[in-house]
Design a protein around this motif. Structure first.
Motif, PDB file in Angstrom:
ATOM      1  N   CYS A 179       0.889  -4.552  12.474  1.00 33.54           N
ATOM      2  CA  CYS A 179       1.044  -5.158  11.147  1.00 33.54           C
ATOM      3  C   CYS A 179       0.088  -6.315  10.892  1.00 33.54           C
ATOM      4  CB  CYS A 179       2.483  -5.631  10.893  1.00 33.54           C
ATOM      5  SG  CYS A 179       3.696  -4.301  10.870  1.00 33.54           S
ATOM      6  N   GLY A 180      -0.826  -6.597  11.825  1.00 31.13           N
ATOM      7  CA  GLY A 180      -1.777  -7.670  11.644  1.00 31.13           C
ATOM      8  C   GLY A 180      -3.101  -7.177  11.088  1.00 31.13           C
ATOM      9  N   PRO A 181      -4.054  -8.087  10.878  1.00 28.29           N
ATOM     10  CA  PRO A 181      -5.365  -7.718  10.345  1.00 28.29           C
ATOM     11  C   PRO A 181      -6.200  -6.942  11.359  1.00 28.29           C
ATOM     12  CG  PRO A 181      -4.927 -10.086  10.104  1.00 28.29           C
ATOM     13  CD  PRO A 181      -3.911  -9.538  11.051  1.00 28.29           C
ATOM     14  N   THR A 182      -7.223  -6.268  10.864  1.00 27.70           N
ATOM     15  CA  THR A 182      -8.205  -5.654  11.748  1.00 27.70           C
ATOM     16  C   THR A 182      -9.125  -6.742  12.297  1.00 27.70           C
ATOM     17  OG1 THR A 182      -9.665  -5.226   9.862  1.00 27.70           O
ATOM     18  CG2 THR A 182      -8.185  -3.441  10.530  1.00 27.70           C
ATOM     19  N   GLY A 183      -9.781  -6.432  13.416  1.00 30.54           N
ATOM     20  CA  GLY A 183     -10.784  -7.340  13.963  1.00 30.54           C
ATOM     21  C   GLY A 183     -10.240  -8.479  14.785  1.00 30.54           C
ATOM     22  N   ILE A 184      -8.941  -8.470  15.102  1.00 29.87           N
ATOM     23  CA  ILE A 184      -8.357  -9.509  15.946  1.00 29.87           C
ATOM     24  C   ILE A 184      -7.528  -8.841  17.034  1.00 29.87           C
ATOM     25  CG2 ILE A 184      -6.327  -9.775  14.453  1.00 29.87           C
ATOM     26  CD1 ILE A 184      -8.009 -12.616  16.455  1.00 29.87           C
ATOM     27  N   GLY A 185      -7.656  -9.350  18.243  1.00 35.69           N
ATOM     28  CA  GLY A 185      -6.881  -8.833  19.359  1.00 35.69           C
ATOM     29  C   GLY A 185      -6.701  -9.916  20.395  1.00 35.69           C
ATOM     30  N   VAL A 186      -6.123  -9.547  21.513  1.00 37.37           N
ATOM     31  CA  VAL A 186      -5.780 -10.521  22.547  1.00 37.37           C
ATOM     32  C   VAL A 186      -6.102  -9.956  23.924  1.00 37.37           C
ATOM     33  CG1 VAL A 186      -3.858 -11.730  23.681  1.00 37.37           C
ATOM     34  CG2 VAL A 186      -3.945 -11.606  21.186  1.00 37.37           C
ATOM     35  N   LEU A 187      -6.638 -10.809  24.775  1.00 35.05           N
ATOM     36  CA  LEU A 187      -6.689 -10.538  26.204  1.00 35.05           C
ATOM     37  C   LEU A 187      -5.795 -11.557  26.886  1.00 35.05           C
ATOM     38  CD1 LEU A 187      -7.715  -9.314  28.861  1.00 35.05           C
ATOM     39  CD2 LEU A 187      -9.623 -10.939  28.770  1.00 35.05           C
ATOM     40  N   TYR A 188      -4.762 -11.075  27.573  1.00 37.94           N
ATOM     41  CA  TYR A 188      -3.979 -11.919  28.461  1.00 37.94           C
ATOM     42  C   TYR A 188      -4.516 -11.730  29.864  1.00 37.94           C
ATOM     43  CZ  TYR A 188      -0.486 -12.824  32.022  1.00 37.94           C
ATOM     44  OH  TYR A 188       0.125 -13.255  33.184  1.00 37.94           O
ATOM     45  N   GLY A 189      -4.614 -12.829  30.604  1.00 38.17           N
ATOM     46  CA  GLY A 189      -4.978 -12.749  32.009  1.00 38.17           C
ATOM     47  C   GLY A 189      -4.301 -13.856  32.786  1.00 38.17           C
ATOM     48  N   GLY A 223      -3.414 -14.352  10.584  1.00 39.61           N
ATOM     49  CA  GLY A 223      -2.722 -13.144  10.148  1.00 39.61           C
ATOM     50  C   GLY A 223      -1.915 -12.509  11.257  1.00 39.61           C
ATOM     51  N   LEU A 224      -2.469 -12.503  12.483  1.00 41.18           N
ATOM     52  CA  LEU A 224      -1.737 -11.967  13.637  1.00 41.18           C
ATOM     53  C   LEU A 224      -0.483 -12.796  13.890  1.00 41.18           C
ATOM     54  CD1 LEU A 224      -1.355 -10.132  16.063  1.00 41.18           C
ATOM     55  CD2 LEU A 224      -2.984 -11.558  17.338  1.00 41.18           C
ATOM     56  N   GLY A 225      -0.605 -14.100  13.763  1.00 37.59           N
ATOM     57  CA  GLY A 225       0.574 -14.956  13.926  1.00 37.59           C
ATOM     58  C   GLY A 225       1.659 -14.623  12.917  1.00 37.59           C
ATOM     59  N   ALA A 226       1.251 -14.365  11.665  1.00 37.73           N
ATOM     60  CA  ALA A 226       2.220 -13.975  10.632  1.00 37.73           C
ATOM     61  C   ALA A 226       2.846 -12.624  10.949  1.00 37.73           C
ATOM     62  CB  ALA A 226       1.528 -13.938   9.267  1.00 37.73           C
ATOM     63  N   ALA A 227       2.048 -11.706  11.507  1.00 33.80           N
ATOM     64  CA  ALA A 227       2.578 -10.391  11.889  1.00 33.80           C
ATOM     65  C   ALA A 227       3.615 -10.522  13.000  1.00 33.80           C
ATOM     66  CB  ALA A 227       1.440  -9.475  12.327  1.00 33.80           C
ATOM     67  N   ILE A 228       3.345 -11.396  13.966  1.00 31.48           N
ATOM     68  CA  ILE A 228       4.298 -11.622  15.047  1.00 31.48           C
ATOM     69  C   ILE A 228       5.605 -12.185  14.495  1.00 31.48           C
ATOM     70  CG2 ILE A 228       4.765 -13.106  17.044  1.00 31.48           C
ATOM     71  CD1 ILE A 228       1.827 -12.673  17.855  1.00 31.48           C
ATOM     72  N   ASP A 229       5.498 -13.144  13.578  1.00 25.55           N
ATOM     73  CA  ASP A 229       6.705 -13.681  12.941  1.00 25.55           C
ATOM     74  C   ASP A 229       7.505 -12.567  12.267  1.00 25.55           C
ATOM     75  OD1 ASP A 229       6.046 -16.264  13.707  1.00 25.55           O
ATOM     76  OD2 ASP A 229       5.131 -16.789  11.778  1.00 25.55           O
ATOM     77  N   ILE A 243       0.814  -1.212   0.000  1.00 26.27           N
ATOM     78  CA  ILE A 243       0.000   0.000   0.000  1.00 26.27           C
ATOM     79  C   ILE A 243       0.848   1.263   0.000  1.00 26.27           C
ATOM     80  CG2 ILE A 243      -0.206   0.267   2.504  1.00 26.27           C
ATOM     81  CD1 ILE A 243      -3.175   0.953   2.048  1.00 26.27           C
ATOM     82  N   LEU A 244       2.086   1.174   0.476  1.00 25.23           N
ATOM     83  CA  LEU A 244       2.938   2.352   0.586  1.00 25.23           C
ATOM     84  C   LEU A 244       3.560   2.747  -0.752  1.00 25.23           C
ATOM     85  CD1 LEU A 244       4.746   1.583   3.973  1.00 25.23           C
ATOM     86  CD2 LEU A 244       2.741   3.025   3.575  1.00 25.23           C
ATOM     87  N   ASN A 245       3.507   1.851  -1.708  1.00 25.08           N
ATOM     88  CA  ASN A 245       4.089   2.131  -3.017  1.00 25.08           C
ATOM     89  C   ASN A 245       3.049   2.728  -3.956  1.00 25.08           C
ATOM     90  OD1 ASN A 245       6.698   1.015  -2.352  1.00 25.08           O
ATOM     91  ND2 ASN A 245       5.717  -0.994  -2.437  1.00 25.08           N
ATOM     92  N   SER A 259      -1.659   0.320  11.633  1.00 18.82           N
ATOM     93  CA  SER A 259      -0.439   0.112  10.860  1.00 18.82           C
ATOM     94  C   SER A 259      -0.779  -0.504   9.512  1.00 18.82           C
ATOM     95  CB  SER A 259       0.517  -0.812  11.616  1.00 18.82           C
ATOM     96  OG  SER A 259      -0.049  -2.108  11.713  1.00 18.82           O
ATOM     97  N   GLN A 260       0.140  -0.386   8.573  1.00 12.85           N
ATOM     98  CA  GLN A 260      -0.023  -1.053   7.291  1.00 12.85           C
ATOM     99  C   GLN A 260       0.424  -2.509   7.398  1.00 12.85           C
ATOM    100  OE1 GLN A 260      -1.866   0.179   5.221  1.00 12.85           O
ATOM    101  NE2 GLN A 260      -1.874   2.341   5.796  1.00 12.85           N
ATOM    102  N   LYS A 261       0.103  -3.293   6.367  1.00 13.40           N
ATOM    103  CA  LYS A 261       0.317  -4.739   6.440  1.00 13.40           C
ATOM    104  C   LYS A 261       1.367  -5.190   5.423  1.00 13.40           C
ATOM    105  CE  LYS A 261      -3.422  -3.821   8.702  1.00 13.40           C
ATOM    106  NZ  LYS A 261      -3.264  -3.280  10.055  1.00 13.40           N
ATOM    107  N   PRO A 262       2.352  -5.974   5.855  1.00 11.70           N
ATOM    108  CA  PRO A 262       3.352  -6.481   4.922  1.00 11.70           C
ATOM    109  C   PRO A 262       2.792  -7.643   4.093  1.00 11.70           C
ATOM    110  CG  PRO A 262       3.753  -7.371   7.102  1.00 11.70           C
ATOM    111  CD  PRO A 262       2.600  -6.412   7.242  1.00 11.70           C
TER     112      PRO A 262
END
Length: 409
Positions: free
Chosen positions: A226-236, A283-289, A12-14, A31-34
């Motif tokens: 760098c991950g998709p929208t609509g996904i997040g995490v709760l740690y407890g 997608g979030l897993g790929a962003a973490i990688d 998207i940046l190009n 953020s934008q996505k690779p």
């Protein structure tokens, strides 16, 4: 890889915007996505698309492996003890609301205290306002220093034996302030309080170790890292999650359903009712990688250099007011500002004609705007794909903006 090489990984940046190369300075909003993340999500829909957990066919097994594999990546990313402590949500807002509505409602009583800060995003204010109203608890605020930072002396003075919940952001989305969560958590625990952390602006930039921080809950969003929208995490912490009731009920989160009573699955699945956000988790897993390949320490160091360059260059513009710490190393890659008497929306509009994307408004932090004694600000936020050249273009755009409105008025 340097920032220009990294930039090439973000399709998207190009492109050009309004006849100019895009300068994207709004990563604090999203953020934008690779290509790695885009391809991971695309591959799921092209080759795997199936529901998780119950299916015994091949596609169902692949989907489950991808989804639960992403949970393990998150666990390692934040250094949680087990996957039982990692719950997938729609984002930080959902995570914080889950803590407030489930843990807060069940454990707070009249006379108890919830303490937050003036710098909180609305998603870490409104849930606590609602819990305070429903339980009779009192909502209090830590005072801020002149630069918007927190003083541990003020933290100690504000927390009392009646304090049950302390909820603060790891990184301010307006001031860029990096808060001393480990030290705040220690003070909270010494007084018997639970520590809740809004990690939305921290997870994209900082190495987070929830065990070292000793926070009790932490929420963050995929789309800011760098991950998709609509996904997040709760740690407890496991012992806290085990004693909390789910906030959504239906498929996936149940163990047994009778006519009048039902029982829940074990952690973490009892909090994940309905078909989960499978593609988003993958997608979030790929962003973490991707982020770990670049290195979170390298990302933060790069942002500090950009922030230092921005603070130095922007400070030379007459009529410029910059909010937050003056030292770049005390903030993440966020510089929030106002330019003379030009409204922030006008600043952002003129910059957009130059292909420069910044955010303008109250940034979902109206109490902080009141504390700053402004109605709105403009915000430039940097990430791993930005360069000093982007900062220079921003400064050039701000000079043009100032000249334009000087001519108008």
């Amino acid at each position: 890889m340097d920032a220009k090489e990294i930039r090439q990984l973000f399709p998207i940046l190009n492109q050009e915007v309004n006849g100019n190369p895009l300068v994207y300075l709004d990563s604090a909003a999203t953020s934008q996505k690779p290509v790695q993340v885009i391809e991971a999500v695309s591959d799921y829909y092209r080759q795997i698309n199936s529901n998780v957990h119950r299916g015994v066919h091949t596609l169902g097994t692949r989907a489950t492996d991808g989804y639960e594999g992403a949970r393990e990546k998150v666990r390692k990313f934040i250094h949680a003890k087990s996957i039982e402590e990692v719950i997938f949500t729609r984002g930080t807002t959902t995570a914080l609301n889950m803590v407030a509505s489930s843990f807060g409602t069940a454990n707070l009583r009249e006379g108890d205290e919830i303490i937050i800060t003036y710098m909180e995003h609305h998603s870490n204010i409104i849930p606590w306002q609602q819990v305070a109203k429903s339980t009779g608890a009192t909502l209090k605020y830590f005072p801020l220093q002149e630069d918007g930072s927190l003083s541990l002396e003020d933290v100690r003075a504000t927390i009392t034996p009646n304090t049950k919940i302390v909820a603060t952001t790891l990184v301010s989305n307006v001031l860029g302030v990096i808060n001393p969560i480990k030290e705040i958590a220690k003070i909270a625990h010494e007084n018997g309080a639970v520590m809740v952390v809004d990690g939305a602006q921290g997870a994209p930039h900082l190495n987070i170790d929830v065990q070292d921080l000793d926070c009790d809950f932490l929420g963050f969003s995929g789309h800011k890292m760098c991950g998709p929208t609509g996904i997040g995490v709760l740690y407890g912490k496991k012992h806290l999650l085990e004693n909390m009731e789910p906030v959504e009920f239906g498929g996936e989160m149940i163990d047994f359903v009778g006519l009048y009573e039902s029982t829940w699955k074990e952690l973490p699945w009892k909090f994940e009712g309905g078909t989960p956000i499978i593609a988003g988790a993958i997608g979030l897993g790929a962003a973490i990688d991707f982020l770990q390949e670049i290195g979170l320490d390298n990302i933060l160091e790069h942002e500090h250099k950009l922030a230092a360059h921005a603070l130095e260059r922007m400070s030379t513009i007459e009529g410029m007011t910059i909010y937050g710490p003056k030292e770049a190393e005390k903030r993440a890659g966020v510089v929030t500002f106002n330019l003379s008497d030009v409204h922030p929306h006008d600043v952002a509009t003129v910059l957009d004609t130059e292909g420069i994307a910044v955010r303008a408004g109250h940034h979902c932090a109206q109490p902080l705007m009141k504390w700053l004694d402004v109605s709105a600000t403009a915000r430039a936020s940097f990430y791993l794909y930005n360069s000093e050249e982007d900062i220079d273009k921003l400064v050039e755009g701000l000079v043009k903006t100032k000249e334009y409105f000087s001519d108008v008025f």
